[in-house]
Design a protein around this motif. Structure first.
Motif, PDB file in Angstrom:
ATOM      1  N   PHE A 265       0.900  -1.105  -0.001  1.00  0.00           N
ATOM      2  CA  PHE A 265      -0.029   0.164  -0.014  1.00  0.00           C
ATOM      3  C   PHE A 265       0.798   1.223   0.028  1.00  0.00           C
ATOM      4  O   PHE A 265       0.624   2.198  -0.600  1.00  0.00           O
ATOM      5  CB  PHE A 265      -1.010   0.257   1.143  1.00  0.00           C
ATOM      6  CG  PHE A 265      -2.078   1.032   0.967  1.00  0.00           C
ATOM      7  CD1 PHE A 265      -3.392   0.676   0.374  1.00  0.00           C
ATOM      8  CD2 PHE A 265      -2.049   2.173   1.518  1.00  0.00           C
ATOM      9  CE1 PHE A 265      -4.271   1.498  -0.103  1.00  0.00           C
ATOM     10  CE2 PHE A 265      -3.173   3.082   1.391  1.00  0.00           C
ATOM     11  CZ  PHE A 265      -4.272   2.719   0.604  1.00  0.00           C
ATOM     12  N   GLY A 266       1.869   1.271   0.674  1.00  0.00           N
ATOM     13  CA  GLY A 266       2.863   2.210   0.610  1.00  0.00           C
ATOM     14  C   GLY A 266       3.366   2.615  -0.670  1.00  0.00           C
ATOM     15  O   GLY A 266       3.391   3.811  -1.153  1.00  0.00           O
TER      16      GLY A 266
ATOM     17  N   LEU B  11       0.449   4.049  -2.709  1.00  0.00           N
ATOM     18  CA  LEU B  11       0.488   5.441  -2.226  1.00  0.00           C
ATOM     19  C   LEU B  11       1.480   6.565  -3.100  1.00  0.00           C
ATOM     20  O   LEU B  11       1.104   7.684  -3.512  1.00  0.00           O
ATOM     21  CB  LEU B  11       0.813   5.862  -0.733  1.00  0.00           C
ATOM     22  CG  LEU B  11      -0.264   5.333   0.112  1.00  0.00           C
ATOM     23  CD1 LEU B  11       0.124   5.431   1.778  1.00  0.00           C
ATOM     24  CD2 LEU B  11      -1.520   6.148   0.112  1.00  0.00           C
TER      25      LEU B  11
ATOM     26  N   GLY C 130       0.465   6.682  -6.398  1.00  0.00           N
ATOM     27  CA  GLY C 130      -0.821   7.525  -6.524  1.00  0.00           C
ATOM     28  C   GLY C 130      -0.502   9.010  -6.716  1.00  0.00           C
ATOM     29  O   GLY C 130      -1.386   9.654  -7.040  1.00  0.00           O
ATOM     30  N   SER C 131       0.901   9.321  -6.549  1.00  0.00           N
ATOM     31  CA  SER C 131       1.005  10.897  -6.571  1.00  0.00           C
ATOM     32  C   SER C 131       1.658  11.141  -7.787  1.00  0.00           C
ATOM     33  O   SER C 131       1.938  12.177  -7.994  1.00  0.00           O
ATOM     34  CB  SER C 131       2.134  11.216  -5.565  1.00  0.00           C
ATOM     35  OG  SER C 131       3.507  10.551  -5.660  1.00  0.00           O
TER      36      SER C 131
ATOM     37  N   GLY D 234      -7.523   7.913   4.733  1.00  0.00           N
ATOM     38  CA  GLY D 234      -5.933   8.237   4.594  1.00  0.00           C
ATOM     39  C   GLY D 234      -5.543   8.725   5.781  1.00  0.00           C
ATOM     40  O   GLY D 234      -4.677   8.023   6.724  1.00  0.00           O
TER      41      GLY D 234
ATOM     42  N   ASN E 247      -3.452   5.178   7.334  1.00  0.00           N
ATOM     43  CA  ASN E 247      -3.734   4.146   6.337  1.00  0.00           C
ATOM     44  C   ASN E 247      -2.454   3.161   6.767  1.00  0.00           C
ATOM     45  O   ASN E 247      -2.614   1.924   6.139  1.00  0.00           O
ATOM     46  CB  ASN E 247      -3.479   4.435   4.905  1.00  0.00           C
ATOM     47  CG  ASN E 247      -2.596   5.679   4.706  1.00  0.00           C
ATOM     48  OD1 ASN E 247      -1.602   5.769   5.490  1.00  0.00           O
ATOM     49  ND2 ASN E 247      -2.747   6.363   3.514  1.00  0.00           N
TER      50      ASN E 247
ATOM     51  N   GLY F 234      -2.906  14.055   0.872  1.00  0.00           N
ATOM     52  CA  GLY F 234      -2.959  12.820   1.456  1.00  0.00           C
ATOM     53  C   GLY F 234      -4.188  12.103   0.916  1.00  0.00           C
ATOM     54  O   GLY F 234      -4.068  10.811   0.638  1.00  0.00           O
ATOM     55  N   CYS F 235      -5.350  12.845   0.988  1.00  0.00           N
ATOM     56  CA  CYS F 235      -6.559  12.041   0.272  1.00  0.00           C
ATOM     57  C   CYS F 235      -6.216  11.765  -1.242  1.00  0.00           C
ATOM     58  O   CYS F 235      -6.680  10.612  -1.665  1.00  0.00           O
ATOM     59  CB  CYS F 235      -7.728  12.894   0.258  1.00  0.00           C
ATOM     60  SG  CYS F 235      -8.144  14.046   1.833  1.00  0.00           S
TER      61      CYS F 235
ATOM     62  N   MET G 167      -3.507  10.647  -2.526  1.00  0.00           N
ATOM     63  CA  MET G 167      -2.670   9.591  -2.624  1.00  0.00           C
ATOM     64  C   MET G 167      -3.500   8.449  -2.207  1.00  0.00           C
ATOM     65  O   MET G 167      -3.412   7.279  -2.690  1.00  0.00           O
ATOM     66  CB  MET G 167      -1.572   9.754  -1.885  1.00  0.00           C
ATOM     67  CG  MET G 167      -0.228  10.778  -2.313  1.00  0.00           C
ATOM     68  SD  MET G 167       0.820  11.340  -1.294  1.00  0.00           S
ATOM     69  CE  MET G 167       1.995  10.057  -1.201  1.00  0.00           C
ATOM     70  N   GLN G 168      -4.418   8.626  -1.069  1.00  0.00           N
ATOM     71  CA  GLN G 168      -5.145   7.379  -0.722  1.00  0.00           C
ATOM     72  C   GLN G 168      -6.138   7.057  -1.653  1.00  0.00           C
ATOM     73  O   GLN G 168      -6.151   5.726  -1.826  1.00  0.00           O
ATOM     74  CB  GLN G 168      -5.974   7.709   0.796  1.00  0.00           C
ATOM     75  CG  GLN G 168      -6.995   6.904   1.337  1.00  0.00           C
ATOM     76  CD  GLN G 168      -6.467   5.788   2.138  1.00  0.00           C
ATOM     77  OE1 GLN G 168      -4.976   5.940   2.360  1.00  0.00           O
ATOM     78  NE2 GLN G 168      -7.111   5.289   2.653  1.00  0.00           N
TER      79      GLN G 168
ATOM     80  N   ALA H 224      -4.355   5.489  -4.832  1.00  0.00           N
ATOM     81  CA  ALA H 224      -3.795   4.140  -4.373  1.00  0.00           C
ATOM     82  C   ALA H 224      -4.970   2.891  -4.417  1.00  0.00           C
ATOM     83  O   ALA H 224      -4.600   1.909  -4.911  1.00  0.00           O
ATOM     84  CB  ALA H 224      -2.863   4.091  -2.998  1.00  0.00           C
TER      85      ALA H 224
END
Ligand code: SF4
Ligand code: SF4
Length: 452
Positions: free
Chosen positions: A166-167, A170, A173-174, A377, A382, A414-415, A417-418, A421
């Motif tokens: 998940f890391g 994330l 996700g950016s 997130g 998370n 943060g949202c 990336m969450q 992801a």
């Protein structure tokens, strides 16, 4: 005096200034249905009212700070502050939560590998700008050279640990390709444009940009879009060089001293001018407006922090109050919006971010069910509370799927990336971006940047 009493009296010290906030709770329970963790578990102690009961029990010496029930239920709180917005008694729950976490960290600094690692990173990386810059540079290398993407195509990250997977998601996700489709089109040709009437004449005034550590490290494009949009609306933008991380991660993890150290540096960096301080991340913005509370007992900084906090505005809030131009159409992909909890409940920005989208003509907009509910997130929640975070995220992804959106705008790194992801790991076709990136593109298509 027993160990429990000693620990409890320490909490009473930390919460002494907050006691009225605990007592302000009239136990009406109106906050329960707004609380994502209560909704997920159905456990009273995973709701705001139950957590306030626990805080009170600790304060009165009936429960030890280090008791499993106190730690577990305080840890499980997302800190989303949805409970604050619905509370008729005005309980400032976010401040109570930070005090409770500070006490847990003080009572039990070594509480397992994950928390020890978090404490180490917050203290020795996040408080040191050079190390933090180097950390983000490495993260960008892993992301931009496709290492994270490649690894995510294999089962290896999951086999190492689902949190590691998940890391990586994330970080991925950016990545810039979340808005690549739009950016590429805008470079290859402009759509025919009738420049629209402006919604209001921008009054334009100089502003100071708060860059944010994660935004600066992984989302530089959002800071660039924010700057261009402000400048088109007549606002000269400066980003003071002495600024540091806002301290939100520290405050949420219970490291209030770390948060105060960062807050003092930011107050000093931004105090030369009597200008608005603009943020584009709800998490940072809510933290910056809370400096007045965080430094209230610091003689040298209390007044300066109060003045600082009063000048903070999210980009959407600033554009709404200062007036801004409409852009041109950016195409017809179905677009939706998810509210950042801290933008909504911490900065009280209501629909200010949405106003940026309303300035884009013909936007194919779909309302998102439960857009005001947390995405799970919550900083590093998370990674620290993966099971509950995943449950909250799943509900969010389901709503996004129901909306049929191909693009989702949200005003917090943060949202972003969450959700990105979650979408990636669930093989959803979704591009995530900041509302100001869409407005920026709309301005580009309207020709406002011609001659750059
Ligand atoms: S809504 Fe406010 S007063 Fe009512 S239980 Fe929740 S925190 Fe307490
Ligand atoms: S901050 Fe969010 S998760 Fe925590 S008690 Fe309030 S509503 Fe629930």
């Amino acid at each position: 005096m027993s160990m429990a009493s000693v620990q409890s009296s320490t909490l009473a010290n930390i919460l002494s200034a907050e006691e009225q906030k605990i007592l302000a709770c009239v136990h009406c329970g109106l906050c329960l249905e707004a609380c994502p963790t209560y909704v997920a578990t159905g456990d009273e102690n995973d709701g705001p009212r139950g957590r306030i009961y626990l805080m009170r029990a600790v304060e009165e010496g009936r429960l030890a700070v280090s008791s499993t029930s106190f730690e577990t239920h305080i840890d499980r709180c997302l800190g989303c502050r949805a409970c604050e917005s619905v509370c008729p008694a005005g309980v400032e729950y976010g401040q109570l939560l930070e005090a409770a976490r500070a006490e847990i960290m003080q009572a039990r600094p070594k509480r397992g590998v994950a928390y020890s690692l978090l404490r180490f990173v917050l203290r020795h990386v996040w408080l040191n700008p050079k190390r933090l810059k180097a950390t983000f540079a490495i993260a960008r290398l892993v992301r931009d050279f496709g290492v994270a993407r490649l690894l995510l195509k294999t089962k290896l990250p999951h086999e190492i640990s689902p949190q590691f997977e998940f890391g990586l998601a994330l970080l991925e996700g950016s990545a810039v390709d979340t808005v690549k489709g739009r950016c590429e089109r805008q470079k290859t040709g402009r759509m025919p444009v009738d420049r629209p009437q402006d919604a209001g004449a921008p009054t334009g005034a100089p502003v100071l940009l708060f860059k944010g550590c994660v935004t600066d490290g992984l989302f530089q494009r959002v800071n660039e879009a924010t700057t261009r949009v402000l400048e088109v609306n007549g606002c000269a933008v400066q980003a003071p060089s002495g600024q540091v991380c806002c301290g939100a991660l520290h405050a949420h993890a219970g490291d209030l001293e770390g948060a105060r150290a960062l807050a003092r540096q930011n107050v000093a960096a931004f105090e030369d001018a009597d200008t608005k301080i603009i943020t584009n991340a709800g998490g940072c913005g809510a933290m910056l407006v809370s400096y007045s509370h965080l430094l209230a007992d610091d003689e040298a900084y209390a007044d300066r922090a109060k003045e600082f906090s009063a000048r903070v505005q999210d980009i959407g809030q600033h554009l709404r109050s200062a007036g801004f131009r409409n852009g041109a159409s950016i195409g017809f992909e179905r677009t939706t919006y998810d509210a950042s909890c801290h933008l909504l409940h911490g900065q009280h920005a209501a629909d200010a971010s949405l106003q940026m989208l309303w300035a884009i003509p013909d936007l194919n907009f779909a309302l998102l069910k439960d857009s005001e509910v947390c995405c799970g997130g919550a900083g590093v929640y998370n990674l620290m509370e993966p099971a509950l975070s995943e449950e909250v995220l799943s509900a969010k992804l389901e709503c996004i799927q129901q909306s049929g959106a191909e693009v989702l705008a949200t005003g917090n790194a943060g949202c972003h990336m969450q959700i990105a992801a979650g979408a990636r790991l669930n093989r959803m076709k979704l591009r995530v971006c900041h509302p100001v990136e869409l407005l920026d593109e709309s301005y580009r298509r309207a020709g406002y940047y011609d001659g750059e």
